[in-house]
Design an enzyme around this catalytic site. Structure first.
Site, PDB file in Angstrom:
ATOM      1  N   LYS A 245      16.007  21.620 -11.412  1.00 44.41           N
ATOM      2  CA  LYS A 245      15.208  20.413 -11.653  1.00 44.41           C
ATOM      3  C   LYS A 245      15.936  19.306 -12.396  1.00 44.41           C
ATOM      4  O   LYS A 245      16.774  19.536 -13.257  1.00 44.41           O
ATOM      5  CB  LYS A 245      13.956  20.785 -12.455  1.00 44.41           C
TER       6      LYS A 245
ATOM      7  N   GLU B  64       8.277   8.832 -17.061  1.00 47.57           N
ATOM      8  CA  GLU B  64       6.852   9.218 -17.152  1.00 47.57           C
ATOM      9  C   GLU B  64       6.259   8.813 -18.501  1.00 47.57           C
ATOM     10  O   GLU B  64       5.109   8.375 -18.589  1.00 47.57           O
ATOM     11  CB  GLU B  64       6.703  10.729 -16.940  1.00 47.57           C
TER      12      GLU B  64
ATOM     13  N   SER C 244      14.161  21.909 -16.230  1.00 48.68           N
ATOM     14  CA  SER C 244      12.949  22.704 -16.340  1.00 48.68           C
ATOM     15  C   SER C 244      13.297  24.004 -17.047  1.00 48.68           C
ATOM     16  O   SER C 244      14.404  24.514 -16.919  1.00 48.68           O
ATOM     17  CB  SER C 244      12.390  22.995 -14.947  1.00 48.68           C
TER      18      SER C 244
ATOM     19  N   HIS D 205       0.833  -1.223   0.000  1.00 45.31           N
ATOM     20  CA  HIS D 205       0.000   0.000   0.000  1.00 45.31           C
ATOM     21  C   HIS D 205       0.861   1.264   0.000  1.00 45.31           C
ATOM     22  O   HIS D 205       0.428   2.305   0.508  1.00 45.31           O
ATOM     23  CB  HIS D 205      -0.962   0.043   1.190  1.00 45.31           C
TER      24      HIS D 205
END
Ligand code: ARG
Length: 480
Positions: A269, A276, A263, A142
């Site tokens: 970043k 992704e 970024s 979980h």
């Protein structure tokens, strides 16, 4: 006039190479069976050789002007050598068996290429696992801290999933690599063709017998894209972990520079865009699977043009999946593991609670459920490591027993709370103990070698048969 509506240029470009192979094998067989003359076969094979040599240029220049790749090749051949001879190539076949054969040839190459990529990914995972047999990791259920394990155990879990993906791809290959050629429109042909011969020349392992089935079915596409979808699910789970683990909250990995992006506004970043997109593209592949199923559903026998609409989804799923496997391998091979962070997190949230309960059972003979209740009450009330005195306090309250009087010692409690001993105790088959992980690593390495050999054998078999086809073509196109 909406002539462009019925085209499917991208998948026809994909099938161009296979179409020429099918044409050549068919013509070689027609000549061998005396269905066309040796002179005509020579001229046709010469014409086909020229078209093959044109490659991309043919695809870009000629393809768009015709209904499909099969028509384009035949039409250009006739333009070059005349209909009296070129017009004999299509004897005893139809575009229906032709396209089905082409798709199987093209997808067979995709399957072998993808299986190779999957094996490279498995190898990368096994390598990283081998380096991290003693790297402690909090295991999750979980997404909550659950029990300690090792990074090797975790990476081996992913490797096993990809081993099953390999097995599924190999299994699908067996059903893909059967030859529909000679089924013609669906009712075969009255010409004395030799289906075994064309199947052999094209590197197929079998003839797809029933001529009606041979042209109508795309179940091999459903099966192949299902394999891609399953693989995509496994890839997306690994990608998701990379995304989570590279966040400041986890901080378990530093992304390899090649698989991270910056970024446009935030200079600090390091974003996991590649991972992704792997996660997202699994969705693209599921879409392809649903499209293929929906198009094939309820089609009356035999051929329907609907089937053409299946091919672009197959192509998209194949290319997307292969690219995602390569990206995941790059990430796995290049990511830097933050072992200290993993170790520290492995202690957080009482991950040794299960082992403590197990110890109460082993040392005092209380039932597991009772031990669970005692440790659960401790866990919700206490912060920090429980002492024997505390355990007795809670045990008296929950179960009316002082466990120190039943054999529990301070030493055993201490041992139960140690991360290393938690892991080492779990040495049953498949567990994270070092001995067992090393055994699994060894077994997986040899499984991988066996799998890769079996893949290469398929590749070599096809290659040899296609070389044989080219030799036949060379023999027949140079007339004595
Ligand atoms: N491009 C077509 C396909 O992919 C070829 C078959 C056309 N056959 C026909 N009967 N119209 O299915």
């Amino acid at each position: 006039m909406q002539k462009g509506y019925i085209l499917s240029l991208e998948s026809d470009a994909w099938l161009f190479h296979a179409d020429l192979l099918v044409d050549k094998a068919h013509v070689v067989m027609l000549e061998e069976r005396g269905i066309i003359s040796s002179e005509d076969a020579a001229a046709i094979l010469n014409g086909l050789t020229k078209i093959a040599a044109r490659g991309r240029e043919f695809v870009e220049r000629e393809l768009p002007a015709y209904e499909d790749v099969h028509t384009a090749v035949e039409s250009v051949l006739i333009r070059e050598i005349g209909e009296e001879v070129g017009g004999r190539m299509h004897t005893g076949r139809s575009r229906n068996d032709e396209v089905a054969t082409c798709i199987r040839i093209a997808v067979r190459d995709e399957l072998l290429g993808l299986a190779e990529e999957v094996n490279k990914l498995r190898r990368a995972l096994l390598k990283r696992a081998g380096e991290n047999v003693e790297t402690v990791l909090p295991g999750y259920t979980h997404l909550q801290h659950a029990q300690p394990t090792t990074l090797a155990h975790h990476l081996l879990a992913h490797a096993d999933a990809f081993a099953r993906d390999f097995a599924r791809l190999e299994d699908a290959y067996g059903r893909v690599n059967a030859c529909p050629l000679g089924a013609a429109a669906f009712a075969s042909t009255g010409f004395p063709i030799d289906r075994e011969r064309t199947a052999e020349l094209l590197g197929f392992d079998a003839v797809l017998e029933n001529s009606m089935d041979a042209v109508s079915t795309r179940d091999f596409v459903v099966e192949t894209v299902s394999c891609y979808a399953n693989l995509g699910t496994n890839l997306s789970r690994l990608a998701e972990e990379v995304i989570l683990w590279s966040s400041a909250e986890f901080g378990f990995v530093r992304l390899p520079a090649d698989y991270a992006t910056g970024s446009s506004i935030m200079p600090q970043k390091r974003n996991p865009d590649y991972a992704e997109l792997v996660r997202a593209r699994a969705g693209t592949v599921f879409g392809c699977l649903v499209a293929v199923l929906s198009i094939c559903k309820a089609l009356p026998y035999a051929y329907n043009r609907d089937l053409q609409e299946v091919t672009p989804h197959l192509l998209r799923a194949a290319k997307t999946t292969a690219a995602s496997v390569a990206v995941v391998r790059g990430v796995v091979a290049g990511q830097e593991f933050r072992e200290e962070k993993m170790r520290r997190q492995a202690e957080v949230d009482f991950t040794t609670a299960t082992e403590l309960a197990d110890t109460l059972v082993r040392e005092t003979g209380v039932p597991f459920r009772t031990a669970h209740k005692i440790v659960a009450s401790l866990a919700s009330a206490e912060r920090g490591r429980p002492s024997l005195r505390k355990i007795d306090e809670f045990a008296t309250c929950v179960a009316g027993k002082r466990l120190s009087e039943l054999g529990l010692t301070e030493e055993k409690v201490k041992e139960a709370l140690e991360i290393a001993s938690n892991i080492e105790k779990r040495e049953v088959k498949g567990g994270p103990a070092k001995k067992e992980v090393l055994r699994m690593l060894q077994a997986r390495r040899s499984d991988l070698e066996v799998d890769e050999r079996s893949r290469v054998a398929k590749e070599v078999k096809v290659k040899r048969r296609l070389e044989e086809l080219e030799r036949e073509v060379e023999k027949k196109r140079i007339m004595p």
